[in-house]
Write an enzyme that holds these catalytic residues in place. Sequence first.
Site, PDB file in Angstrom:
ATOM      1  CB  SER A 123      -0.956  -0.047   1.201  1.00 11.11           C
ATOM      2  OG  SER A 123      -1.988   0.887   1.075  1.00 11.11           O
ATOM      3  CG  ASP A 138      -6.247  -3.478  -3.606  1.00 18.02           C
ATOM      4  OD1 ASP A 138      -7.114  -2.980  -2.868  1.00 18.02           O
ATOM      5  OD2 ASP A 138      -5.095  -3.022  -3.714  1.00 18.02           O
ATOM      6  CG  HIS A 196      -4.827  -3.208  -0.013  1.00 24.68           C
ATOM      7  ND1 HIS A 196      -4.362  -2.475  -1.088  1.00 24.68           N
ATOM      8  CD2 HIS A 196      -4.296  -2.616   1.089  1.00 24.68           C
ATOM      9  CE1 HIS A 196      -3.594  -1.486  -0.649  1.00 24.68           C
ATOM     10  NE2 HIS A 196      -3.541  -1.555   0.663  1.00 24.68           N
TER      11      HIS A 196
END
Length: 417
Positions: A147, A349, A409
């Site tokens: 991320s 994601d 994610h």
Amino acid sequence: LYIYLAFFNTGWSLPVQGKETWGYVDVREGAHMFWWLYYADSSSFKDLPLVMWLQGGPGGSSCGFGNFEEIGPLDTDLEPRKTSWVSSASVLFVDNPVGTGYSYTDSEEALTKDVAMVAADMMVLLREFFNKQTEFQSIPFYIFSESYGGKMAAAISLALTKAVQKGSIKCNFAGVALGDSWISPLDSVLTWGPYLYSTSLLDDYGLMEVTRAAKAVQEAVEQGQYEKATEQWSITENVVEQNTNGVNFYNILTQQDDELMKSSLNDNGYLSAMKFRHIRPLHRQSLSQLMNGPIRKKLGVIPKNVTWGGQAEEVFESMSGDFMKPVVDIIDELLAAGVNVTVYNGQLDLIVDTIGQELWVKKLNWDGLKKFSQMKWTALEDPESAGQTGAFYKTYKNFAFYWILKAGHMVTHCTSA
């Protein structure tokens, strides 16, 4: 064998597998960064690489979430993790930027403002780490990230490459891996609508609403109003939630927790909404109790006035003017310098969707891009489902891209080193 460390006044026992060490580095006046190293589970750790793991947010704790929720030797129940990366590498967790996790600052003024400042702090930490842990100076060193951690990893990798060339840091830097990384925020936001529409999570009206909100983000970015762009980004997330009945930004096949969604939608401030969507899931109550209870006691070096995760919101707020800025140019510099760069992304994601990642890759000035783009990808079998495709990948020269199927994610929840 496991060594059990029992703590008074708790019902916990901590099994620790293998050798580990930890500590603080004062990276600047009033800025204190915490790190935690697990040596590889091997008769000779020197035969295996060293991996540094960087969490997202900014404000998510590597030493907490990455360690106990994803790839460390123990899970949140303090049971041995079967897919721990420590079975294949020594793993260095760093609570980064300062103010994250156990890292802390003496005042809010000492918090970082952008990834350049983040990278400068990390150079201080890595210089001290490799000077003290000299056994790791010749071992291949990789930076893995997730991320917003990928955005920081890019800047850190470039700074480290220059430091190694100058001789100010002694290490064998071997490459960086960017997992579902916030490299080009606008490319992600602009593709939310089309991605959700193509997966039947938006109707025509919803697509129009999300597209309109995303265009407001784009306008702010193009005008160089990055704090406003961050605010519009959060507003766009609200619009997505309202039109999808609370789709989970981390996995489109699930829904956002009802309490989190109501809190984010009803709150007046975008920073508070960010807290509910992107910081609280990384600092859930059970993990907070673990980190502020038995783990804190085990470590024995956390100052009395420091609470694990206590400055997380302030970290994000301090970085809000940098949050929506792209770092695609840094990836170009890394590739030009010969650094091995790997991108991996989860199919499910949303917040950093794969089609957004593909867009920024196509914008690279890298001299190998044309050849890379013309290549056909290769299928990889799912190690847990014989005969089933688990991923696709392409690699050319020093760049690789992995499309991870059935993953959200947090790709590392379903993969091991």
